[in-house]
Design a protein around this motif. Sequence first.
Motif, PDB file in Angstrom:
ATOM      1  N   MET A 133      -8.133   4.631  -2.742  1.00 42.73           N
ATOM      2  CA  MET A 133      -6.918   4.761  -3.516  1.00 42.73           C
ATOM      3  C   MET A 133      -7.187   4.295  -4.809  1.00 42.73           C
ATOM      4  O   MET A 133      -6.708   5.135  -5.972  1.00 42.73           O
ATOM      5  CB  MET A 133      -5.745   4.295  -3.184  1.00 42.73           C
ATOM      6  CG  MET A 133      -5.147   5.044  -1.705  1.00 42.73           C
ATOM      7  SD  MET A 133      -4.708   6.725  -2.215  1.00 42.73           S
ATOM      8  CE  MET A 133      -4.379   7.452  -0.634  1.00 42.73           C
ATOM      9  N   GLY A 183      -8.523   8.299   1.776  1.00 43.74           N
ATOM     10  CA  GLY A 183      -8.061   7.081   2.004  1.00 43.74           C
ATOM     11  C   GLY A 183      -6.536   7.074   2.722  1.00 43.74           C
ATOM     12  O   GLY A 183      -6.177   6.102   3.452  1.00 43.74           O
ATOM     13  N   ASN A 184      -6.109   8.153   2.265  1.00 44.79           N
ATOM     14  CA  ASN A 184      -4.528   8.385   3.015  1.00 44.79           C
ATOM     15  C   ASN A 184      -4.446   8.178   4.464  1.00 44.79           C
ATOM     16  O   ASN A 184      -3.597   7.891   5.226  1.00 44.79           O
ATOM     17  CB  ASN A 184      -3.884   9.774   2.258  1.00 44.79           C
ATOM     18  CG  ASN A 184      -2.361   9.793   2.659  1.00 44.79           C
ATOM     19  OD1 ASN A 184      -2.091   9.092   3.523  1.00 44.79           O
ATOM     20  ND2 ASN A 184      -1.696  10.632   1.977  1.00 44.79           N
ATOM     21  N   SER A 185      -5.661   9.064   5.097  1.00 44.44           N
ATOM     22  CA  SER A 185      -5.676   9.170   6.510  1.00 44.44           C
ATOM     23  C   SER A 185      -5.939   7.905   7.204  1.00 44.44           C
ATOM     24  O   SER A 185      -5.429   7.680   8.294  1.00 44.44           O
ATOM     25  CB  SER A 185      -6.777  10.124   6.734  1.00 44.44           C
ATOM     26  OG  SER A 185      -8.013   9.990   6.516  1.00 44.44           O
ATOM     27  N   ALA A 186      -6.797   7.005   6.309  1.00 41.31           N
ATOM     28  CA  ALA A 186      -7.083   5.835   6.841  1.00 41.31           C
ATOM     29  C   ALA A 186      -6.013   4.787   6.846  1.00 41.31           C
ATOM     30  O   ALA A 186      -5.655   4.104   7.891  1.00 41.31           O
ATOM     31  CB  ALA A 186      -8.329   5.325   6.096  1.00 41.31           C
ATOM     32  N   MET A 187      -5.197   5.241   6.044  1.00 41.40           N
ATOM     33  CA  MET A 187      -3.960   3.970   5.798  1.00 41.40           C
ATOM     34  C   MET A 187      -3.118   4.678   6.773  1.00 41.40           C
ATOM     35  O   MET A 187      -2.422   3.517   7.553  1.00 41.40           O
ATOM     36  CB  MET A 187      -3.226   4.294   4.406  1.00 41.40           C
ATOM     37  CG  MET A 187      -2.219   3.347   4.012  1.00 41.40           C
ATOM     38  SD  MET A 187      -1.390   3.850   2.584  1.00 41.40           S
ATOM     39  CE  MET A 187      -2.656   3.632   1.211  1.00 41.40           C
ATOM     40  N   ASP A 188      -2.833   5.574   7.157  1.00 41.88           N
ATOM     41  CA  ASP A 188      -1.793   6.179   8.317  1.00 41.88           C
ATOM     42  C   ASP A 188      -2.478   5.491   9.596  1.00 41.88           C
ATOM     43  O   ASP A 188      -1.773   5.304  10.197  1.00 41.88           O
ATOM     44  CB  ASP A 188      -1.816   7.662   8.422  1.00 41.88           C
ATOM     45  CG  ASP A 188      -0.720   8.154   6.923  1.00 41.88           C
ATOM     46  OD1 ASP A 188      -0.036   7.184   6.401  1.00 41.88           O
ATOM     47  OD2 ASP A 188      -0.581   9.308   6.721  1.00 41.88           O
ATOM     48  N   LYS A 228      -7.464  14.304   3.755  1.00 42.81           N
ATOM     49  CA  LYS A 228      -6.592  13.699   4.953  1.00 42.81           C
ATOM     50  C   LYS A 228      -6.860  14.464   6.322  1.00 42.81           C
ATOM     51  O   LYS A 228      -7.189  13.808   7.146  1.00 42.81           O
ATOM     52  CB  LYS A 228      -5.316  13.763   4.577  1.00 42.81           C
ATOM     53  CG  LYS A 228      -4.275  12.975   5.500  1.00 42.81           C
ATOM     54  CD  LYS A 228      -2.864  12.960   5.215  1.00 42.81           C
ATOM     55  CE  LYS A 228      -2.029  12.313   5.982  1.00 42.81           C
ATOM     56  NZ  LYS A 228      -0.643  12.452   5.666  1.00 42.81           N
ATOM     57  N   SER A 271     -10.381   8.750  11.639  1.00 43.36           N
ATOM     58  CA  SER A 271      -9.763   7.779  11.192  1.00 43.36           C
ATOM     59  C   SER A 271      -9.085   7.100  12.538  1.00 43.36           C
ATOM     60  O   SER A 271      -8.865   5.746  12.619  1.00 43.36           O
ATOM     61  CB  SER A 271      -8.740   7.715  10.086  1.00 43.36           C
ATOM     62  OG  SER A 271      -9.206   8.215   9.000  1.00 43.36           O
ATOM     63  N   ASN A 322       0.942  -1.117  -0.002  1.00 43.02           N
ATOM     64  CA  ASN A 322       0.267   0.019  -0.128  1.00 43.02           C
ATOM     65  C   ASN A 322       0.783   1.280  -0.043  1.00 43.02           C
ATOM     66  O   ASN A 322       0.498   2.256  -0.859  1.00 43.02           O
ATOM     67  CB  ASN A 322      -1.139  -0.014   1.111  1.00 43.02           C
ATOM     68  CG  ASN A 322      -2.229  -0.690   0.824  1.00 43.02           C
ATOM     69  OD1 ASN A 322      -2.338  -1.044  -0.120  1.00 43.02           O
ATOM     70  ND2 ASN A 322      -2.964  -0.831   1.919  1.00 43.02           N
ATOM     71  N   LEU A 372      -9.784  -0.210   8.251  1.00 42.53           N
ATOM     72  CA  LEU A 372      -9.515   0.882   7.535  1.00 42.53           C
ATOM     73  C   LEU A 372      -8.540   0.818   6.709  1.00 42.53           C
ATOM     74  O   LEU A 372      -8.283   1.445   5.510  1.00 42.53           O
ATOM     75  CB  LEU A 372      -9.187   1.599   8.725  1.00 42.53           C
ATOM     76  CG  LEU A 372      -9.796   2.617   9.502  1.00 42.53           C
ATOM     77  CD1 LEU A 372     -10.971   2.112  10.292  1.00 42.53           C
ATOM     78  CD2 LEU A 372      -9.249   4.011   9.953  1.00 42.53           C
ATOM     79  N   SER A 398      -8.916   2.024   2.849  1.00 44.94           N
ATOM     80  CA  SER A 398      -7.718   2.775   2.180  1.00 44.94           C
ATOM     81  C   SER A 398      -7.306   2.470   0.788  1.00 44.94           C
ATOM     82  O   SER A 398      -7.207   3.307  -0.024  1.00 44.94           O
ATOM     83  CB  SER A 398      -6.488   2.996   2.973  1.00 44.94           C
ATOM     84  OG  SER A 398      -5.690   1.720   3.280  1.00 44.94           O
TER      85      SER A 398
END
Length: 409
Positions: free
Chosen positions: A82, A108-113, A55, A62, A15, A74, A78
């Motif tokens: 994306m 998606g970026n905030s969920a990934m982090d 984000k 998130s 990811n 999450l 993400s």
Amino acid sequence: MRNHYTNTATALYINYFLLGMVNIILASNMSHLTEQWDTDQAGISFIISAIGIGKLLTYALSGVLSDKLGRKPLVIFSALAMGIFLVGTPLSPSYQLAFVFALIAGMGNSAMDASSYPGLSEIFPKSAGSANVLVKAFMSAGAALLPLMILFFSNHNLYFGYAFFVPAAIFLLNFIFLFAVSFPDHRNNKKSKGDNDSVTEKFKSEPSFKKEGLALIVIGFTSTGLFTVSPIWMPSFGQEVVGMTLDRSITLLSYYSIGGLISVIVLSVLLKKFLSPVTVMLIYPIITFISILIILTIKIPIVTSITAFFIGLSTAGIFQLAITVMTELFWKKKGTVTGILATASGLASIVMPLITGLMAKSGNISIIFIFDGLLAVIGFIAACFVYYRYNKITNNKKDEEQPLLRLAD
């Protein structure tokens, strides 16, 4: 003994490898997208800022959902978000729809982090710092590969959207794969009671959030600003100021990303044995400023390529180091201070594309890199203060067990 969550970690790193591409994909295709949406460079920079808006607006939510629902939902979301962004953007018939897709990418970026950083810490509890460092390495690798992919499609007269569709396809495959992997139970994370005592022994006096805390927030803002501005405008600078062709100007992003990748690898060694995070935060802005000075005064393609490498090297990892120092100094509220730094970073990712987009309207891209140099100076001044305060309030005893880049759960 083999870690039972190796497949999970692999999916998380994939990811972030793809996120490295997402971070520069709009800037790398600026000429095509301006034509498609009938806009200008500033318009594309505003689309990039929309990712930061998405984000920033969802970062707190998130984090809460990651703790309540677990990491897996999450991470899956993400990858899906994306993928939607990457498929939708080149197919967007209008600027307004592209803006919506950029907001989705930010979500998606905030969920990934919010899910991946604590998830990696739980997968590798004894080496959480090293596990999180690899995130930057994979992002840099992805960012280095994308310009080469774009160059390949361009040389073969293929549709520019394929550069979006390839990472989208990998996101989709990873999205499916994530359903099959398992994550550690995030509710089982408990701190050792002895941790508090060992941490308090490090300090001669209580850290002050109004002093070193605010200085670290400034570093969080400027470091993200430097990391955001350079890759957006470097290809345009190469074309319009240095006189490089479109294809060669895009390769500047590869040099920039390779510099970031090497930086992460070098830091993973030096920070454990020779350097402290506060020292790196002091040195790197100097390298950035000198590199920007050179890129503005010696407008030769080979020199521009070399300085792009050093700008990438000296801007990578500073934000993570700021989190490391912040959570070390204010260890009682790691989550809170990490959230504050993330907010400063999110603001920078929104404000910087907007400001530099307005600057681009003047027709002089060099002004943007002069502004970039100013950010480096501000970051250096803040780092000097943090360096002074850190050495004043801590016992300066080398902590062998301190993780390289400690990110709050």
